[in-house]
Scaffold this motif. Structure first.
Motif, PDB file in Angstrom:
ATOM      1  N   VAL A  82       0.835  -1.202   0.000  1.00  0.00           N
ATOM      2  CA  VAL A  82       0.000   0.000   0.000  1.00  0.00           C
ATOM      3  C   VAL A  82       0.872   1.254   0.000  1.00  0.00           C
ATOM      4  CG1 VAL A  82      -1.743   1.286   1.311  1.00  0.00           C
ATOM      5  CG2 VAL A  82      -1.958  -1.176   1.057  1.00  0.00           C
ATOM      6  N   GLN A  83       2.021   1.170   0.644  1.00  0.00           N
ATOM      7  CA  GLN A  83       2.950   2.302   0.615  1.00  0.00           C
ATOM      8  C   GLN A  83       3.389   2.602  -0.813  1.00  0.00           C
ATOM      9  OE1 GLN A  83       3.789   4.323   3.075  1.00  0.00           O
ATOM     10  NE2 GLN A  83       5.247   5.511   1.922  1.00  0.00           N
ATOM     11  N   PHE A  84       3.668   1.573  -1.595  1.00  0.00           N
ATOM     12  CA  PHE A  84       4.044   1.785  -2.999  1.00  0.00           C
ATOM     13  C   PHE A  84       2.869   2.344  -3.792  1.00  0.00           C
ATOM     14  CE2 PHE A  84       7.401  -1.529  -2.162  1.00  0.00           C
ATOM     15  CZ  PHE A  84       8.437  -0.607  -2.119  1.00  0.00           C
ATOM     16  N   ALA A  85       1.658   1.888  -3.497  1.00  0.00           N
ATOM     17  CA  ALA A  85       0.481   2.453  -4.163  1.00  0.00           C
ATOM     18  C   ALA A  85       0.360   3.941  -3.847  1.00  0.00           C
ATOM     19  CB  ALA A  85      -0.779   1.698  -3.736  1.00  0.00           C
ATOM     20  N   TYR A  86       0.642   4.290  -2.592  1.00  0.00           N
ATOM     21  CA  TYR A  86       0.621   5.702  -2.206  1.00  0.00           C
ATOM     22  C   TYR A  86       1.675   6.495  -2.978  1.00  0.00           C
ATOM     23  CZ  TYR A  86       1.826   9.892   0.373  1.00  0.00           C
ATOM     24  OH  TYR A  86       2.134  11.192   0.694  1.00  0.00           O
ATOM     25  N   LEU A  87       2.858   5.939  -3.143  1.00  0.00           N
ATOM     26  CA  LEU A  87       3.918   6.648  -3.854  1.00  0.00           C
ATOM     27  C   LEU A  87       3.517   6.954  -5.294  1.00  0.00           C
ATOM     28  CD1 LEU A  87       7.121   4.832  -2.557  1.00  0.00           C
ATOM     29  CD2 LEU A  87       6.299   7.113  -1.970  1.00  0.00           C
ATOM     30  N   PHE A  88       2.747   6.064  -5.908  1.00  0.00           N
ATOM     31  CA  PHE A  88       2.345   6.278  -7.303  1.00  0.00           C
ATOM     32  C   PHE A  88       1.105   7.145  -7.439  1.00  0.00           C
ATOM     33  CE2 PHE A  88       4.782   2.280  -7.818  1.00  0.00           C
ATOM     34  CZ  PHE A  88       5.776   2.798  -8.646  1.00  0.00           C
ATOM     35  N   THR A  89       0.227   7.142  -6.443  1.00  0.00           N
ATOM     36  CA  THR A  89      -1.035   7.875  -6.563  1.00  0.00           C
ATOM     37  C   THR A  89      -1.078   9.145  -5.723  1.00  0.00           C
ATOM     38  OG1 THR A  89      -2.097   6.675  -4.745  1.00  0.00           O
ATOM     39  CG2 THR A  89      -2.296   5.732  -6.975  1.00  0.00           C
ATOM     40  N   ARG A  90      -0.337   9.189  -4.634  1.00  0.00           N
ATOM     41  CA  ARG A  90      -0.323  10.296  -3.673  1.00  0.00           C
ATOM     42  C   ARG A  90      -1.693  10.527  -3.034  1.00  0.00           C
ATOM     43  NH1 ARG A  90       4.350  10.760  -1.446  1.00  0.00           N
ATOM     44  NH2 ARG A  90       5.970  11.510  -2.788  1.00  0.00           N
ATOM     45  N   VAL A  91      -2.459   9.443  -2.899  1.00  0.00           N
ATOM     46  CA  VAL A  91      -3.730   9.492  -2.173  1.00  0.00           C
ATOM     47  C   VAL A  91      -3.395   9.331  -0.692  1.00  0.00           C
ATOM     48  CG1 VAL A  91      -5.953   8.357  -1.817  1.00  0.00           C
ATOM     49  CG2 VAL A  91      -5.009   8.571  -4.131  1.00  0.00           C
ATOM     50  N   LEU A  92      -3.675  10.346   0.112  1.00  0.00           N
ATOM     51  CA  LEU A  92      -3.271  10.344   1.516  1.00  0.00           C
ATOM     52  C   LEU A  92      -3.888   9.205   2.316  1.00  0.00           C
ATOM     53  CD1 LEU A  92      -3.195  14.146   2.396  1.00  0.00           C
ATOM     54  CD2 LEU A  92      -1.277  12.589   2.041  1.00  0.00           C
ATOM     55  N   LEU A  93      -5.068   8.755   1.932  1.00  0.00           N
ATOM     56  CA  LEU A  93      -5.692   7.624   2.618  1.00  0.00           C
ATOM     57  C   LEU A  93      -4.798   6.382   2.536  1.00  0.00           C
ATOM     58  CD1 LEU A  93      -8.094   6.391   4.110  1.00  0.00           C
ATOM     59  CD2 LEU A  93      -9.076   5.850   1.863  1.00  0.00           C
ATOM     60  N   LEU A  94      -4.146   6.186   1.406  1.00  0.00           N
ATOM     61  CA  LEU A  94      -3.256   5.025   1.252  1.00  0.00           C
ATOM     62  C   LEU A  94      -2.059   5.124   2.191  1.00  0.00           C
ATOM     63  CD1 LEU A  94      -3.293   4.541  -2.619  1.00  0.00           C
ATOM     64  CD2 LEU A  94      -4.520   3.214  -0.890  1.00  0.00           C
ATOM     65  N   ASP A  95      -1.556   6.319   2.398  1.00  0.00           N
ATOM     66  CA  ASP A  95      -0.443   6.515   3.324  1.00  0.00           C
ATOM     67  C   ASP A  95      -0.869   6.149   4.743  1.00  0.00           C
ATOM     68  OD1 ASP A  95       2.194   7.289   4.052  1.00  0.00           O
ATOM     69  OD2 ASP A  95       1.453   9.260   4.652  1.00  0.00           O
ATOM     70  N   THR A  96      -2.068   6.560   5.114  1.00  0.00           N
ATOM     71  CA  THR A  96      -2.594   6.250   6.443  1.00  0.00           C
ATOM     72  C   THR A  96      -2.815   4.748   6.606  1.00  0.00           C
ATOM     73  OG1 THR A  96      -3.657   8.409   6.535  1.00  0.00           O
ATOM     74  CG2 THR A  96      -4.457   6.731   8.069  1.00  0.00           C
ATOM     75  N   VAL A  97      -3.422   4.123   5.599  1.00  0.00           N
ATOM     76  CA  VAL A  97      -3.669   2.680   5.646  1.00  0.00           C
ATOM     77  C   VAL A  97      -2.351   1.925   5.744  1.00  0.00           C
ATOM     78  CG1 VAL A  97      -4.517   0.711   4.301  1.00  0.00           C
ATOM     79  CG2 VAL A  97      -5.892   2.776   4.480  1.00  0.00           C
ATOM     80  N   SER A  98      -1.349   2.365   5.002  1.00  0.00           N
ATOM     81  CA  SER A  98      -0.036   1.721   5.042  1.00  0.00           C
ATOM     82  C   SER A  98       0.568   1.800   6.437  1.00  0.00           C
ATOM     83  CB  SER A  98       0.900   2.393   4.035  1.00  0.00           C
ATOM     84  OG  SER A  98       2.213   1.933   4.187  1.00  0.00           O
ATOM     85  N   SER A  99       0.536   2.973   7.031  1.00  0.00           N
ATOM     86  CA  SER A  99       1.103   3.141   8.370  1.00  0.00           C
ATOM     87  C   SER A  99       0.372   2.284   9.398  1.00  0.00           C
ATOM     88  CB  SER A  99       1.052   4.610   8.790  1.00  0.00           C
ATOM     89  OG  SER A  99       1.867   5.386   7.951  1.00  0.00           O
ATOM     90  N   ILE A 100      -0.953   2.268   9.322  1.00  0.00           N
ATOM     91  CA  ILE A 100      -1.732   1.472  10.273  1.00  0.00           C
ATOM     92  C   ILE A 100      -1.424  -0.008  10.104  1.00  0.00           C
ATOM     93  CG2 ILE A 100      -4.080   0.725  10.865  1.00  0.00           C
ATOM     94  CD1 ILE A 100      -4.938   3.653  10.296  1.00  0.00           C
ATOM     95  N   ALA A 101      -1.365  -0.480   8.862  1.00  0.00           N
ATOM     96  CA  ALA A 101      -1.077  -1.901   8.616  1.00  0.00           C
ATOM     97  C   ALA A 101       0.292  -2.281   9.163  1.00  0.00           C
ATOM     98  CB  ALA A 101      -1.172  -2.215   7.125  1.00  0.00           C
ATOM     99  N   VAL A 102       1.274  -1.426   8.950  1.00  0.00           N
ATOM    100  CA  VAL A 102       2.621  -1.719   9.451  1.00  0.00           C
ATOM    101  C   VAL A 102       2.636  -1.711  10.976  1.00  0.00           C
ATOM    102  CG1 VAL A 102       4.994  -0.842   9.566  1.00  0.00           C
ATOM    103  CG2 VAL A 102       3.825  -0.996   7.369  1.00  0.00           C
ATOM    104  N   PHE A 103       1.968  -0.758  11.599  1.00  0.00           N
ATOM    105  CA  PHE A 103       1.916  -0.725  13.063  1.00  0.00           C
ATOM    106  C   PHE A 103       1.209  -1.948  13.626  1.00  0.00           C
ATOM    107  CE2 PHE A 103       2.463   4.055  12.766  1.00  0.00           C
ATOM    108  CZ  PHE A 103       3.769   4.014  13.219  1.00  0.00           C
ATOM    109  N   VAL A 104       0.135  -2.384  12.970  1.00  0.00           N
ATOM    110  CA  VAL A 104      -0.562  -3.594  13.415  1.00  0.00           C
ATOM    111  C   VAL A 104       0.364  -4.805  13.278  1.00  0.00           C
ATOM    112  CG1 VAL A 104      -2.454  -5.189  12.875  1.00  0.00           C
ATOM    113  CG2 VAL A 104      -2.895  -2.737  13.023  1.00  0.00           C
ATOM    114  N   GLY A 105       1.093  -4.877  12.168  1.00  0.00           N
ATOM    115  CA  GLY A 105       2.038  -5.978  11.974  1.00  0.00           C
ATOM    116  C   GLY A 105       3.113  -6.012  13.037  1.00  0.00           C
ATOM    117  N   ILE A 106       3.662  -4.860  13.356  1.00  0.00           N
ATOM    118  CA  ILE A 106       4.678  -4.783  14.410  1.00  0.00           C
ATOM    119  C   ILE A 106       4.066  -5.158  15.751  1.00  0.00           C
ATOM    120  CG2 ILE A 106       6.171  -3.197  15.694  1.00  0.00           C
ATOM    121  CD1 ILE A 106       6.582  -1.706  13.004  1.00  0.00           C
TER     122      ILE A 106
END
Length: 122
Positions: A82-106
Motif C-alpha cells: 500500500v505504501q508503494f500504491a501511495y507513492l504512485f497515486t499520492r492518495v493520503l488515505l493510502l499513506d494512512t492505511v499503510s502506516s496502520i497496517a505496518v503498526f498492526v504488523g509490528i
C-alpha cells in the motif's frame, strides 16, 4: 521460533541498515524540505515493511500453531504494498492505511514474542 534462526545475518544487517537509512532520510527531508529525500524515505519504508514481512512469513512456516506471526507478516507485506500504491497515486488515505497496517504488523509480532516468552516460562 526456530525459523528466524535460518535467516542469514546479512539479511538482519540489511534490515537494520534500511531502518537507519529510513530515519536518516526522514530527518533530512524534514529538516531541509527536500521532496526527493522524503520520497526516498517513503520508498525505503515500503521496502523495509515488505522485507520484514517476508522474513516473518518464513518464520510462520515453522510455527504452524499460531496465527499471530502469519498475521504480522501479512500486515507488514500489505502495508509495504500500500505504501508503494501511495507513492504512485499520492492518495493520503493510502499513506494512512499503510502506516496502520505496518503498526498492526509490528504489534502482532511484539505480541507473539511476548506471548511466546510467557508460554515458555510458564
Amino acid at each position: 521460533m526456530n525459523g528466524l534462526d535460518d535467516v542469514p545475518d546479512t539479511v538482519y544487517r540489511a534490515i537494520f541498515s534500511g531502518i537507519v537509512l529510513y530515519f536518516a532520510l526522514l530527518v533530512y527531508a524534514q529538516a531541509t524540505g527536500d521532496s526527493l529525500a522524503a520520497f526516498a524515505s517513503e520508498f525505503v519504508f515500503g521496502v523495509i515493511a515488505i522485507g520484514v514481512g517476508t522474513i516473518l512469513y518464513l518464520q510462520a512456516e515453522t510455527d504452524r500453531g499460531s496465527w499471530v506471526i502469519p498475521g504480522a507478516a501479512v500486515c507488514l507485506v500489505f502495508g509495504g504494498m500500500v505504501q508503494f500504491a501511495y507513492l504512485f497515486t499520492r492518495v493520503l488515505l493510502l499513506d494512512t492505511v499503510s502506516s496502520i497496517a505496518v503498526f498492526v504488523g509490528i504489534g502482532l509480532y511484539i505480541y507473539a514474542v511476548w506471548y511466546g516468552d510467557e508460554e515458555s516460562t510458564g
